[in-house]
Motif scaffolding. Sequence first.
Motif, PDB file in Angstrom:
ATOM      1  N   LEU A  29     -35.195   9.299 -18.597  1.00  0.00           N
ATOM      2  CA  LEU A  29     -35.664  10.419 -17.790  1.00  0.00           C
ATOM      3  C   LEU A  29     -35.120  11.689 -18.422  1.00  0.00           C
ATOM      4  O   LEU A  29     -33.980  12.082 -18.179  1.00  0.00           O
ATOM      5  N   ASN A  30     -35.934  12.317 -19.273  1.00  0.00           N
ATOM      6  CA  ASN A  30     -35.450  13.475 -20.030  1.00  0.00           C
ATOM      7  C   ASN A  30     -35.585  14.748 -19.190  1.00  0.00           C
ATOM      8  O   ASN A  30     -36.441  15.596 -19.416  1.00  0.00           O
ATOM      9  N   THR A  31     -34.705  14.842 -18.215  1.00  0.00           N
ATOM     10  CA  THR A  31     -34.598  16.027 -17.366  1.00  0.00           C
ATOM     11  C   THR A  31     -33.122  16.387 -17.262  1.00  0.00           C
ATOM     12  O   THR A  31     -32.250  15.614 -17.697  1.00  0.00           O
ATOM     13  N   SER A  32     -32.819  17.517 -16.693  1.00  0.00           N
ATOM     14  CA  SER A  32     -31.417  17.900 -16.529  1.00  0.00           C
ATOM     15  C   SER A  32     -30.656  16.878 -15.691  1.00  0.00           C
ATOM     16  O   SER A  32     -29.525  16.510 -16.016  1.00  0.00           O
ATOM     17  N   SER A  33     -31.282  16.372 -14.621  1.00  0.00           N
ATOM     18  CA  SER A  33     -30.609  15.367 -13.789  1.00  0.00           C
ATOM     19  C   SER A  33     -30.473  14.044 -14.538  1.00  0.00           C
ATOM     20  O   SER A  33     -29.468  13.341 -14.392  1.00  0.00           O
ATOM     21  N   GLY A  34     -31.473  13.704 -15.368  1.00  0.00           N
ATOM     22  CA  GLY A  34     -31.390  12.494 -16.172  1.00  0.00           C
ATOM     23  C   GLY A  34     -30.261  12.560 -17.181  1.00  0.00           C
ATOM     24  O   GLY A  34     -29.546  11.582 -17.423  1.00  0.00           O
ATOM     25  N   TRP A  35     -30.077  13.741 -17.780  1.00  0.00           N
ATOM     26  CA  TRP A  35     -28.977  13.920 -18.717  1.00  0.00           C
ATOM     27  C   TRP A  35     -27.630  13.814 -18.011  1.00  0.00           C
ATOM     28  O   TRP A  35     -26.701  13.179 -18.513  1.00  0.00           O
ATOM     29  N   LEU A  36     -27.503  14.437 -16.850  1.00  0.00           N
ATOM     30  CA  LEU A  36     -26.246  14.379 -16.124  1.00  0.00           C
ATOM     31  C   LEU A  36     -25.898  12.943 -15.746  1.00  0.00           C
ATOM     32  O   LEU A  36     -24.752  12.505 -15.899  1.00  0.00           O
ATOM     33  N   GLU A  37     -26.884  12.200 -15.275  1.00  0.00           N
ATOM     34  CA  GLU A  37     -26.640  10.799 -14.911  1.00  0.00           C
ATOM     35  C   GLU A  37     -26.202   9.988 -16.125  1.00  0.00           C
ATOM     36  O   GLU A  37     -25.277   9.170 -16.041  1.00  0.00           O
ATOM     37  N   MET A  38     -26.855  10.213 -17.268  1.00  0.00           N
ATOM     38  CA  MET A  38     -26.503   9.487 -18.491  1.00  0.00           C
ATOM     39  C   MET A  38     -25.057   9.769 -18.898  1.00  0.00           C
ATOM     40  O   MET A  38     -24.281   8.845 -19.179  1.00  0.00           O
ATOM     41  N   ILE A  72     -27.007  35.073 -24.770  1.00  0.00           N
ATOM     42  CA  ILE A  72     -27.622  33.778 -25.082  1.00  0.00           C
ATOM     43  C   ILE A  72     -26.545  32.696 -25.138  1.00  0.00           C
ATOM     44  O   ILE A  72     -26.738  31.573 -24.646  1.00  0.00           O
ATOM     45  N   GLY A  73     -25.388  33.035 -25.719  1.00  0.00           N
ATOM     46  CA  GLY A  73     -24.292  32.070 -25.762  1.00  0.00           C
ATOM     47  C   GLY A  73     -23.838  31.657 -24.380  1.00  0.00           C
ATOM     48  O   GLY A  73     -23.628  30.472 -24.102  1.00  0.00           O
ATOM     49  N   LYS A  74     -23.699  32.613 -23.502  1.00  0.00           N
ATOM     50  CA  LYS A  74     -23.278  32.310 -22.129  1.00  0.00           C
ATOM     51  C   LYS A  74     -24.330  31.487 -21.397  1.00  0.00           C
ATOM     52  O   LYS A  74     -24.008  30.517 -20.695  1.00  0.00           O
ATOM     53  N   ALA A  75     -25.605  31.844 -21.551  1.00  0.00           N
ATOM     54  CA  ALA A  75     -26.685  31.112 -20.877  1.00  0.00           C
ATOM     55  C   ALA A  75     -26.750  29.670 -21.374  1.00  0.00           C
ATOM     56  O   ALA A  75     -26.959  28.731 -20.588  1.00  0.00           O
ATOM     57  N   THR A  76     -26.575  29.472 -22.680  1.00  0.00           N
ATOM     58  CA  THR A  76     -26.585  28.122 -23.243  1.00  0.00           C
ATOM     59  C   THR A  76     -25.448  27.294 -22.691  1.00  0.00           C
ATOM     60  O   THR A  76     -25.631  26.130 -22.311  1.00  0.00           O
ATOM     61  N   ALA A  77     -24.256  27.885 -22.637  1.00  0.00           N
ATOM     62  CA  ALA A  77     -23.100  27.164 -22.101  1.00  0.00           C
ATOM     63  C   ALA A  77     -23.335  26.766 -20.648  1.00  0.00           C
ATOM     64  O   ALA A  77     -22.982  25.659 -20.230  1.00  0.00           O
ATOM     65  N   GLU A  78     -23.945  27.643 -19.868  1.00  0.00           N
ATOM     66  CA  GLU A  78     -24.202  27.341 -18.451  1.00  0.00           C
ATOM     67  C   GLU A  78     -25.135  26.139 -18.314  1.00  0.00           C
ATOM     68  O   GLU A  78     -24.899  25.249 -17.479  1.00  0.00           O
ATOM     69  N   GLU A  79     -26.183  26.085 -19.118  1.00  0.00           N
ATOM     70  CA  GLU A  79     -27.123  24.967 -19.010  1.00  0.00           C
ATOM     71  C   GLU A  79     -26.504  23.673 -19.538  1.00  0.00           C
ATOM     72  O   GLU A  79     -26.753  22.588 -18.999  1.00  0.00           O
ATOM     73  N   MET A  80     -25.682  23.794 -20.572  1.00  0.00           N
ATOM     74  CA  MET A  80     -25.064  22.602 -21.149  1.00  0.00           C
ATOM     75  C   MET A  80     -24.029  22.006 -20.207  1.00  0.00           C
ATOM     76  O   MET A  80     -23.993  20.788 -19.972  1.00  0.00           O
ATOM     77  N   VAL A  81     -23.166  22.852 -19.653  1.00  0.00           N
ATOM     78  CA  VAL A  81     -22.125  22.377 -18.752  1.00  0.00           C
ATOM     79  C   VAL A  81     -22.732  21.764 -17.487  1.00  0.00           C
ATOM     80  O   VAL A  81     -22.160  20.844 -16.895  1.00  0.00           O
ATOM     81  N   ALA A  82     -23.914  22.220 -17.092  1.00  0.00           N
ATOM     82  CA  ALA A  82     -24.575  21.651 -15.910  1.00  0.00           C
ATOM     83  C   ALA A  82     -24.925  20.188 -16.113  1.00  0.00           C
ATOM     84  O   ALA A  82     -25.133  19.452 -15.136  1.00  0.00           O
ATOM     85  N   THR A  83     -24.994  19.723 -17.355  1.00  0.00           N
ATOM     86  CA  THR A  83     -25.257  18.302 -17.641  1.00  0.00           C
ATOM     87  C   THR A  83     -23.975  17.570 -18.039  1.00  0.00           C
ATOM     88  O   THR A  83     -24.037  16.470 -18.591  1.00  0.00           O
ATOM     89  N   ASN A  84     -22.812  18.188 -17.760  1.00  0.00           N
ATOM     90  CA  ASN A  84     -21.508  17.576 -18.040  1.00  0.00           C
ATOM     91  C   ASN A  84     -21.257  17.419 -19.538  1.00  0.00           C
ATOM     92  O   ASN A  84     -20.556  16.512 -19.969  1.00  0.00           O
TER      93      ASN A  84
END
Length: 603
Positions: free
Chosen positions: A105-114, A168-180
Amino acid sequence: MKNTTISSKNKALKILLIIVFIILWFLIFLSFRITFNWFKDDSLSYMDENLTTEQRVTALMEQMTVSEKIWQMILVERGSIFDPLDIAKYSIWAVLNGSGDNPFLNTSSGWLEMVNNMQAYAQRSRLRIPLLYGVDTTHWHTNVHGATVFPHSIWLWATRDADLVRRIGKATAEEMVATNIFWWYSPNLDIAIDPRWGRFYESFGSDPNLVWELGQAYIGWFQSNLSNGARAMATAKHYLGNGSMVWGSSSQSNYFIDKWWSFISEKELREVHLVPFKKAVDAKVWSVMIGLNSWKWVKVSANKYLITDLLKKELWFDGIVISDWYWAYEIEWNGYKSLIKAINAGIDMVMLPYDYKSFSANMETAVKKWDVSMERIDDAVRRILTKKIELWLFKKNLIPKKDFQIFWSTEHRNIAREAVRKSLVLLKNNDNLLPLSKETKKIIISGSAANNLGKQSWGWTIEWQGVDWNKFPGTTILSGIRNIVSKNTDIEFSELWDFWSSEIADVGIAIVWEDPYAEWVWDKRMLVLSNQDLAAIQKTKSSCRRLVVIIISGRPINIRNQEKDWWAIIAAWLPWSEWQGVADVIFWDYPFTGQLPVKWDLK
């Protein structure tokens, strides 16, 4: 007498059964304790957050076996772990997702679960050291379907806007950290010199000063504390001189320049290619990736002078040095000797990325044979554990749930749109054709890339070599133009340049492109438009009064013999998911401000 004997046997049997029952109960208890980590010993000193990082690392290393230390130095590709129980069994403590290695499940929630599932297995290991989880992408969190797709680095150079790069660096970090996930293998600090190189567009450009300025800006904000207190770790790559490789010098038949030789002097190496990395170290970058190139006949991955003497000692880099994909085994034909050279040169963590069991066996053999000293291993492990603690991985190894509204949020999309419009470079504008009027009566648009997000987003998006479809969120150039022009404007679009109307359009927009690519796959000798592109331009030109050509490419294209009768030419680079930014500039909501990041000579 007989009854007494039977009674004694029954008593002995009962005792035996009780003993067997106790042993079975103990084994079951032990199994559940390992599986579910019951009765955790929270008094372990390395878990004590009141201690300094150095004290915690020392306390942890005192409890580690040689084998457990070696496993800290392994970076494994997720897809090669066929049995997740191996994470606890072998104490695997660093995992990456290569580009295209996505959860079902290639979604943000799928990544977090993985990621959470992988971390849960790490918590079953003896010392419960959390995974250091990383992703292999070059332009932001683009393995994830639904992430904001920002421009590749070379087009950010065209903006010359360090503040934009910080955001852009801050926005990327926010999205990445949201998937642990707290580790990203960028930014690329190579100095882009030869446009024939397939990785040319991953760099910030050919000017060392701007490369370090933008790289330093990105690192500083990507690694800064986010609103929730989390931090992420950037990686400066590819150390060192990767952009100076010579065309045609590779020992591998399917590579033309990538992974090849560099023969520049040490003076040039230091004054040009080292500068961005020195500035990255000054910005406290936490990891550095070693390049795939060779300098003066020695592969950089085996060059102790460059890694240990220069990077670690002279520049005082105290973070993690990692190898690139499989490259620790490419130093020479013998895999064992190759690995030993890489470790002794100063590489702390090896991106295997596959056979982790043989790595562990080879390293244990190397220690027993004194081919690698325990001092070298302890130095590597101390660096790795230090960053794990500083990233707060011991307290945040499981994130139960997240608010995924940060993904492709209005705020992040606006930053991406700003980056697109600021990166556009106006190469030619006869009679001031641009900007166009929103009241233009009829506009024809040609080229399949006009309505294809995959062709706009390119390599390292969802898959390693990119994708060729519209199945992720974004705005195409076609929809962007339709959104901005007058309702009275007639827009006709044809992928194959077959326009149904016989009426001559006021303006024609021909969109031509390089096919999406990544790395050595597209090391290319001749950088020219295809015959298909030239035919598209000619057919569009014959159906309009004035022609605008938009070039989507990862590098300058030679158009010197074709551009004479084109009215306007725009270098759109790779605008990614927010093509509305292109329409913003073409129709003068914003001016053209982009500057060439590299030489592109039309004359």
